[in-house]
Design a protein around this motif. Structure first.
Motif, PDB file in Angstrom:
ATOM      1  N   GLY A  87      -6.229   2.133  -2.184  1.00  0.00           N
ATOM      2  CA  GLY A  87      -7.087   1.005  -1.892  1.00  0.00           C
ATOM      3  C   GLY A  87      -8.560   1.310  -1.761  1.00  0.00           C
ATOM      4  O   GLY A  87      -9.347   0.445  -1.402  1.00  0.00           O
ATOM      5  N   GLU A  88      -8.960   2.526  -2.092  1.00  0.00           N
ATOM      6  CA  GLU A  88     -10.385   2.856  -2.060  1.00  0.00           C
ATOM      7  C   GLU A  88     -11.120   2.175  -3.216  1.00  0.00           C
ATOM      8  O   GLU A  88     -12.221   1.670  -3.043  1.00  0.00           O
ATOM      9  N   THR A  89     -10.506   2.190  -4.400  1.00  0.00           N
ATOM     10  CA  THR A  89     -11.094   1.605  -5.594  1.00  0.00           C
ATOM     11  C   THR A  89     -10.097   0.612  -6.192  1.00  0.00           C
ATOM     12  O   THR A  89      -8.947   0.976  -6.434  1.00  0.00           O
ATOM     13  N   TRP A  90     -10.552  -0.610  -6.429  1.00  0.00           N
ATOM     14  CA  TRP A  90      -9.693  -1.659  -6.988  1.00  0.00           C
ATOM     15  C   TRP A  90     -10.124  -1.988  -8.412  1.00  0.00           C
ATOM     16  O   TRP A  90     -11.310  -2.030  -8.705  1.00  0.00           O
ATOM     17  N   THR A 140      -1.211   1.078  -5.162  1.00  0.00           N
ATOM     18  CA  THR A 140      -1.435  -0.003  -4.213  1.00  0.00           C
ATOM     19  C   THR A 140      -1.764  -1.264  -5.007  1.00  0.00           C
ATOM     20  O   THR A 140      -2.422  -1.184  -6.041  1.00  0.00           O
ATOM     21  N   SER A 144       0.841  -1.183   0.000  1.00  0.00           N
ATOM     22  CA  SER A 144       0.000   0.000   0.000  1.00  0.00           C
ATOM     23  C   SER A 144       0.881   1.239   0.000  1.00  0.00           C
ATOM     24  O   SER A 144       1.664   1.456   0.921  1.00  0.00           O
ATOM     25  N   GLN A 175      -4.618  -7.185  -8.519  1.00  0.00           N
ATOM     26  CA  GLN A 175      -5.461  -6.003  -8.633  1.00  0.00           C
ATOM     27  C   GLN A 175      -4.619  -4.790  -8.273  1.00  0.00           C
ATOM     28  O   GLN A 175      -3.603  -4.906  -7.586  1.00  0.00           O
ATOM     29  N   LYS A 176      -5.075  -3.626  -8.718  1.00  0.00           N
ATOM     30  CA  LYS A 176      -4.334  -2.397  -8.441  1.00  0.00           C
ATOM     31  C   LYS A 176      -5.308  -1.297  -8.061  1.00  0.00           C
ATOM     32  O   LYS A 176      -6.492  -1.338  -8.380  1.00  0.00           O
ATOM     33  N   SER A 177      -4.742  -0.299  -7.384  1.00  0.00           N
ATOM     34  CA  SER A 177      -5.522   0.859  -6.949  1.00  0.00           C
ATOM     35  C   SER A 177      -4.620   2.081  -7.021  1.00  0.00           C
ATOM     36  O   SER A 177      -3.446   2.025  -6.646  1.00  0.00           O
ATOM     37  N   TYR A 178      -5.185   3.171  -7.493  1.00  0.00           N
ATOM     38  CA  TYR A 178      -4.430   4.424  -7.556  1.00  0.00           C
ATOM     39  C   TYR A 178      -4.896   5.418  -6.489  1.00  0.00           C
ATOM     40  O   TYR A 178      -4.461   6.560  -6.481  1.00  0.00           O
ATOM     41  N   ASP A 179      -5.777   4.957  -5.588  1.00  0.00           N
ATOM     42  CA  ASP A 179      -6.285   5.838  -4.531  1.00  0.00           C
ATOM     43  C   ASP A 179      -6.166   5.177  -3.148  1.00  0.00           C
ATOM     44  O   ASP A 179      -7.086   5.197  -2.355  1.00  0.00           O
TER      45      ASP A 179
END
Length: 150
Positions: free
Chosen positions: A135-138, A110, A105, A129-133
């Motif tokens: 871990g708010e949105t995957w 993330t 993270s 999986q990935k998130s650019y915020d």
């Protein structure tokens, strides 16, 4: 570098990862199309009874290295990662009951990996999986399958 003895007891559950694997990546936006499948190889061996090193190879040679180990008093592993692109990352990891998970993270990028090991230990199927915020949105990154060669 490899030794012919049993792994450190705190790493024993990783023994199923040892050996040689064929890997296949698919369903990735960075590949030419959703149907494109890319294969490579992975070797996994013990380093002085203290850690497991997985080396990933593609058409161009070694492309990534994962070093997995843990403090015997902790339940989570630490994974050091580096690749041919010049990226290096630190992941947290769990491996229990045929479930293998890794995650990191950071504010800008993330990631998480969730996979299942087959009952015979010869196939691992997972998804990154990935998130650019944070871990708010995957979103799905890619699917990966490991098939044991030896």
């Amino acid at each position: 570098m490899s030794v012919d003895r049993e792994p450190n007891p705190s790493l024993a559950e990783l023994a199923v990862l040892g050996g040689e694997w064929v890997i296949e990546l698919s369903d990735a936006e960075f590949l030419p199309s959703p149907d494109t499948r890319v294969q490579g190889r992975v070797t996994a061996e013990w380093i002085d009874n203290a850690a497991l090193v997985m080396r990933q190879f593609g058409d161009e040679g070694e492309s990534a290295t994962w070093i997995m180990g843990r403090d015997g008093s902790e339940s989570e592993y630490t994974v050091l990662y580096s690749d041919a692109r010049g990226f290096s990352r630190v992941y947290r990891m769990t491996f229990a009951d045929r479930e293998w998970q890794m995650w990191r993270s950071t504010p800008k990028f993330t990631q998480r990996f969730q996979s299942q090991v087959s009952s015979d230990g010869d196939t691992i199927t997972g998804e990154w999986q990935k998130s650019y915020d944070s871990g708010e949105t995957w979103v799905h990154d890619f699917t990966i399958e490991y098939r044991r060669e030896s």
